[in-house]
Design an enzyme around this catalytic site. Structure first.
Site, PDB file in Angstrom:
ATOM      1  N   HIS A 414       0.835  -1.204   0.000  1.00  0.00           N
ATOM      2  CA  HIS A 414       0.000   0.000   0.000  1.00  0.00           C
ATOM      3  C   HIS A 414       0.871   1.255   0.000  1.00  0.00           C
ATOM      4  O   HIS A 414       0.574   2.236  -0.688  1.00  0.00           O
ATOM      5  CB  HIS A 414      -0.923  -0.005   1.222  1.00  0.00           C
ATOM      6  CG  HIS A 414      -1.850   1.165   1.261  1.00  0.00           C
ATOM      7  ND1 HIS A 414      -2.975   1.247   0.474  1.00  0.00           N
ATOM      8  CD2 HIS A 414      -1.800   2.318   1.971  1.00  0.00           C
ATOM      9  CE1 HIS A 414      -3.585   2.400   0.702  1.00  0.00           C
ATOM     10  NE2 HIS A 414      -2.897   3.060   1.602  1.00  0.00           N
ATOM     11  N   ARG A 572      27.924  -8.517 -24.704  1.00  0.00           N
ATOM     12  CA  ARG A 572      29.334  -8.896 -24.826  1.00  0.00           C
ATOM     13  C   ARG A 572      29.628 -10.036 -23.859  1.00  0.00           C
ATOM     14  O   ARG A 572      29.275  -9.964 -22.674  1.00  0.00           O
ATOM     15  CB  ARG A 572      30.232  -7.688 -24.506  1.00  0.00           C
ATOM     16  CG  ARG A 572      31.715  -7.955 -24.709  1.00  0.00           C
ATOM     17  CD  ARG A 572      32.526  -6.724 -24.401  1.00  0.00           C
ATOM     18  NE  ARG A 572      32.478  -6.395 -22.977  1.00  0.00           N
ATOM     19  CZ  ARG A 572      32.953  -5.266 -22.451  1.00  0.00           C
ATOM     20  NH1 ARG A 572      33.469  -4.336 -23.240  1.00  0.00           N
ATOM     21  NH2 ARG A 572      32.880  -5.042 -21.161  1.00  0.00           N
ATOM     22  N   GLU A 674      39.201  -3.841 -31.171  1.00  0.00           N
ATOM     23  CA  GLU A 674      39.905  -3.136 -30.104  1.00  0.00           C
ATOM     24  C   GLU A 674      41.401  -3.461 -30.076  1.00  0.00           C
ATOM     25  O   GLU A 674      42.136  -3.010 -29.195  1.00  0.00           O
ATOM     26  CB  GLU A 674      39.276  -3.470 -28.745  1.00  0.00           C
ATOM     27  CG  GLU A 674      39.100  -4.950 -28.483  1.00  0.00           C
ATOM     28  CD  GLU A 674      38.188  -5.246 -27.313  1.00  0.00           C
ATOM     29  OE1 GLU A 674      37.931  -4.350 -26.498  1.00  0.00           O
ATOM     30  OE2 GLU A 674      37.720  -6.400 -27.222  1.00  0.00           O
ATOM     31  N   GLY A 695      35.836  -0.740 -29.890  1.00  0.00           N
ATOM     32  CA  GLY A 695      36.071  -0.367 -28.496  1.00  0.00           C
ATOM     33  C   GLY A 695      37.185   0.655 -28.465  1.00  0.00           C
ATOM     34  O   GLY A 695      38.371   0.286 -28.468  1.00  0.00           O
ATOM     35  N   SER A 696      36.815   1.930 -28.470  1.00  0.00           N
ATOM     36  CA  SER A 696      37.825   2.984 -28.687  1.00  0.00           C
ATOM     37  C   SER A 696      38.849   3.067 -27.558  1.00  0.00           C
ATOM     38  O   SER A 696      39.997   3.461 -27.785  1.00  0.00           O
ATOM     39  CB  SER A 696      37.139   4.339 -28.889  1.00  0.00           C
ATOM     40  OG  SER A 696      36.297   4.641 -27.802  1.00  0.00           O
ATOM     41  N   ASN A 697      38.457   2.679 -26.336  1.00  0.00           N
ATOM     42  CA  ASN A 697      39.419   2.749 -25.233  1.00  0.00           C
ATOM     43  C   ASN A 697      40.580   1.774 -25.433  1.00  0.00           C
ATOM     44  O   ASN A 697      41.749   2.152 -25.383  1.00  0.00           O
ATOM     45  CB  ASN A 697      38.723   2.452 -23.901  1.00  0.00           C
ATOM     46  CG  ASN A 697      37.901   3.623 -23.413  1.00  0.00           C
ATOM     47  OD1 ASN A 697      38.114   4.758 -23.819  1.00  0.00           O
ATOM     48  ND2 ASN A 697      36.955   3.354 -22.536  1.00  0.00           N
ATOM     49  N   ASP A 698      40.236   0.497 -25.650  1.00  0.00           N
ATOM     50  CA  ASP A 698      41.303  -0.496 -25.828  1.00  0.00           C
ATOM     51  C   ASP A 698      42.068  -0.273 -27.126  1.00  0.00           C
ATOM     52  O   ASP A 698      43.284  -0.468 -27.174  1.00  0.00           O
ATOM     53  CB  ASP A 698      40.715  -1.914 -25.800  1.00  0.00           C
ATOM     54  CG  ASP A 698      40.672  -2.487 -24.387  1.00  0.00           C
ATOM     55  OD1 ASP A 698      41.227  -1.829 -23.480  1.00  0.00           O
ATOM     56  OD2 ASP A 698      40.086  -3.560 -24.186  1.00  0.00           O
ATOM     57  N   CYS A 745      31.611   2.136 -29.471  1.00  0.00           N
ATOM     58  CA  CYS A 745      31.189   2.343 -28.083  1.00  0.00           C
ATOM     59  C   CYS A 745      32.235   3.196 -27.388  1.00  0.00           C
ATOM     60  O   CYS A 745      33.406   2.820 -27.351  1.00  0.00           O
ATOM     61  CB  CYS A 745      31.067   1.011 -27.345  1.00  0.00           C
ATOM     62  SG  CYS A 745      29.874  -0.125 -28.062  1.00  0.00           S
TER      63      CYS A 745
END
Length: 798
Positions: A414, A572, A674, A695-698, A745
């Site tokens: 409630h 992934r 990546e 995967g632009s970071n790796d 990403c």
């Protein structure tokens, strides 16, 4: 007419028998032929109520009593309510009316004294804009003519409970325009089984593709009062319709108490008894029963053509399920789905308690600890009530306060229902709120972090902004989300998006599963007693510990896949590094020590390795369950950190061995881009995979030779570096040659408009953003596409 049987009632009879009874009659007549089981009954009419008031000459007396109500502070609400109820309780039912009730009762029980539920149904009740939930009284397990007549009169009196009077005042209903009908319905002996409620819409976000069912042992009042935490089941409507397994998620509640009928000698009519431990750890419904209720909920919603709030009960004598009530859901009916109010904490503080979040707001206020609504004094919009549980008696207070925190209760209690209707943030089912929060201290309650709400000590900074999605143009380049937490999925599905470009399963494994998969595969080989004990505790109820991993991972993935269905969701495969895997329960026994885990035993190389392939089989089983059993074929799979073509083929082979064969049941398998080898051999990788995600970071770290986790080298890490961008450009160009879909990403396209421009100019198919960066990212893409077209036109004219 004083009495109408259910077979004489339809939804058009609200003015005669109230919303609750009209709905029961409608379902009894229209849905029983479709398999929905509705207990039979009859209802007293509004005509009978008005005659009762006139024959006892109390119409004017009631008006006079209510005219004295303090409509500013409602300081005399309790006194006014008591006087109004007293007028009714002192009055008598006419002989004609009593006889009509008794005759209908005899017909219902085939001349025997049947056990019945006696429910109040106001003629202004269960409307699309007002639910009247919990405002009037219900009496259960009533048996015998005399007891029934007493219960009818008590229901009449409950039209003037304090909470009902205040509710009508708040909603603008004139008291003299509302009559009370009494529904008398064959009793479902849920005291010997279980009962609960259901929503044909996700009650926090308004997401329309799921049914949420909650259940407890015994009578359902424990859910309403929020005295215990119930079991919860999320049922996916499209899977129900397609005949797939539709249960997305099951949550086991504590169910510490079971409400049953008291023996005749007891003063009280009901008792709350301790639930045996084995029943606490058992779901109140089987999967088959959950699916049946899900189907019924869908039939009810389709019949009424609107989201519904449903009550169900299981008879412990016959073992049959029943629907005992259905009313329109009132919170999300009037909301503009294009307008979103977003709250976000800018800092974190000491956590005092956590529970089920109701709403999505943040509120800073002063804690007011209360044991009863009668203890409340001087409440205001900065007061946050901290209490054990909330019952309908609290309702007149709740509009005065800024927030509610309770020890007990679930999403369908409630407290939760009323908080949603009032737009007041609430955190219910904390367990320890009254023990951990101090009277008078400043606290921040946050319902903006998913389905789990948090109570923080002190005043925390937060931002609030209104977003109008209708003003945000949808770009040609697909804008997708990067997601990890299933708790946020339903809410985020309303954002403009083209699906999920990256679902990181690591969060689900860490927070829902918690255990290293190999520790479940090889449980007997674990030597640490404390670790084995922890695993035993988490996996209780699962005879096969591996099934625990599959079930939990599948549930987390399924919630996100369902939230965005039928848009694509790309999950992934696990991409923990060895030091991260080791942090899972039991993980240290199965992970090697590496000097540089970033470049070590991660991604694709794990899946076919003897060290991990049995654990990988569980990941595959979870994905297969989501796609093949639940029917969420919008789910695609992505392989991370795939170093070579040979490795890619090995992974695809292992996946096929585990029931995930590329192309079967339209399964698409992507790979991350990546590693420089992915770029150099992109056309070759395109022969074995269906799509790419950069995967632009790796890729930046391996192009520039910089460990992105290094504090010393961090300043040199730059996705805008020419070498990194050239790698991206090469990957996109190769994908275009082979006709392979390719996305990216990363954070850069939202942080840097020029990076979004670069991607659009190169022709990337999609860009995936973290939720907090999505809207800015879309703006950057729109600007980039506009400029791209303008430049293209200029070049073509030269």
């Amino acid at each position: 007419m004083l009495i109408k049987k259910f077979n004489e009632i339809g939804i058009a009879d609200i003015t005669s028998v109230g919303g609750k009874n009209a709905s029961l009659g409608e379902m009894y007549n229209q849905l029983t032929s479709k398999g929905v089981r509705i207990p039979n009954g009859f209802a007293t009419t509004s005509t009978a109520f008005w005659k009762f008031l006139k024959q006892n000459d109390i119409l004017e007396a009631l008006k006079n009593v209510l005219s004295g109500l303090d409509r500013n502070q409602y300081a005399n609400l309790e006194l006014i309510g008591e006087r109004a109820r007293s007028l009714i309780l002192k009055s008598e039912l006419s002989a004609t009316f009593s006889k009509a009730i008794v005759n209908a009762y005899k017909d219902l029980g085939h001349m025997e004294e049947a056990e019945v539920a006696v429910r109040s149904s106001a003629t202004a009740e269960d409307l699309p804009t007002a639910s009247f939930a919990g405002q009037h009284d219900t009496f259960l397990n009533v048996k015998g003519e005399e007891n029934l007549l007493k219960a009818v009169k008590k229901c009449f009196a409950s039209l003037y409970t304090d909470r009902a009077i205040k509710y009508r005042e708040d909603k603008g209903f004139k008291h003299e325009d509302v009559a009370l009908s009494v529904g008398v319905q064959l009793m479902v002996r849920s005291d010997k089984a279980c009962s609960g409620v259901g929503f044909t819409i996700e009650p926090e976000s308004g997401f329309e593709n799921v049914v949420l069912l909650s259940g407890v042992w015994g009578l359902g009042e424990n859910i309403v009062q929020g005295t215990i935490n119930p079991d919860e089941f999320y049922v996916f409507k499209p899977s129900v319709k397609k005949g797939n397994y539709p249960i997305l998620q099951k949550k086991l509640g504590d169910k510490k108490l079971t409400m049953v009928y008291a023996p005749e000698k007891e003063k009280s009519t009901i008792l709350n008894i301790d639930t045996p431990l084995n029943k606490q750890e058992q779901y109140v419904l089987s999967d088959e029963e959950v699916i049946t209720l899900g189907k019924w909920a869908l039939l009810i919603e389709e019949h009424y053509q609107k989201p519904m709030d449903i009550e169900w009960a299981k008879d412990g004598v016959t073992n049959e399920l029943h629907i005992t009530q259905a009313r329109p859901e009132t919170v999300h009916q009037t909301k503009n789905k294009n307008i979103h109010i977003a709250y976000q904490l800018k800092e974190k503080g000491k956590a005092l308690a956590e529970g089920n979040a109701v709403g999505a707001k943040i509120k800073v206020g002063v804690a007011v600890l209360l044991k009863s609504p009668k203890d409340a004094k001087g409440l205001h919009t900065d007061s946050i009530i901290i209490t054990d549980t909330i019952t309908p008696d609290w309702d007149p207070l709740l509009k005065q306060v800024g927030g509610i925190v309770t020890n007990k209760g679930g999403r369908t209690s409630h407290a939760a229902i009323v908080a949603r209707e009032l737009g007041v943030p609430a955190i219910v089912g904390c367990g320890n709120a009254t023990a951990n929060i101090t009277e008078g201290e400043t606290i921040t309650i946050s319902c903006a972090e998913g389905k789990t709400g948090h109570v923080y000590q002190g005043k925390l900074a937060y931002i609030k902004k209104e977003i109008d999605f209708s003003t945000l143009g949808i770009p040609q380049t697909e804008a997708k989300l990067i997601l990890a937490d299933p708790e946020n999925a339903f809410q985020l599905s309303f954002y403009p998006n083209s699906g999920v470009g990256l679902l990181r399963m690591e969060f689900i494994i860490t927070h829902l599963v918690k255990i290293h998969p190999m520790a479940l595969v090889k449980f007997d080989k674990i030597k640490e007693v404390s670790v084995k004990k922890e695993i035993e505790q988490l996996t209780r109820g699962h005879s096969d510990k591996k099934a625990y991993f599959v079930e939990k991972l599948a549930e987390g993935i399924a919630i996100i896949a369902a939230a965005f269905y039928p848009k694509e969701v790309i999950v992934r495969l696990s991409d923990f590094k060895t030091n991260e895997y080791a942090n899972l329960i039991g993980g240290t026994s199965f992970e090697p020590h590496e000097e540089n885990p970033m470049l070590g035993f991660r991604g694709a190389s794990r899946y076919y390795s003897d060290r991990y392939k049995d654990g990988f089989a569980l990941e595959c089983a979870a994905i297969k369950k989501v796609r093949d059993k639940m029917g969420l074929t919008n789910l695609k799979v992505m392989v991370p950190f795939c170093r070579t073509i040979k490795e890619g083929k090995k992974v695809l082979s292992v996946m096929a061995e585990n029931g995930l064969k590329r192309g079967v049941n339209n399964l698409e398998v992507y790979t991350m881009v990546e590693i420089p080898s992915n770029v150099i051999l992109a056309q070759e990788f395109a022969q074995i995979f269906d799509g790419f995600s950069i995967g632009s970071n790796d890729l930046t770290q391996l192009t520039l030779g910089i460990d992105r986790d290094s504090e010393i080298m961090g300043k040199l890490f730059d996705e805008n570096d020419l070498a990194a961008k050239r790698m991206i450009s090469m990957a996109i160009a190769s994908a275009k040659k082979t006709g392979t879909k390719i996305g990216l990403c990363g954070q850069a396209p939202s942080d840097f408009p020029e990076f979004a421009q670069f991607l659009v100019d190169e022709g990337v198919d999609s860009i995936s953003f973290n939720p907090d960066a999505l809207l800015q990212g879309i703006k950057n893409i729109n600007k980039a596409e506009k400029r791209h077209v303008t430049l293209g036109m200029a070049n073509s004219s030269n």
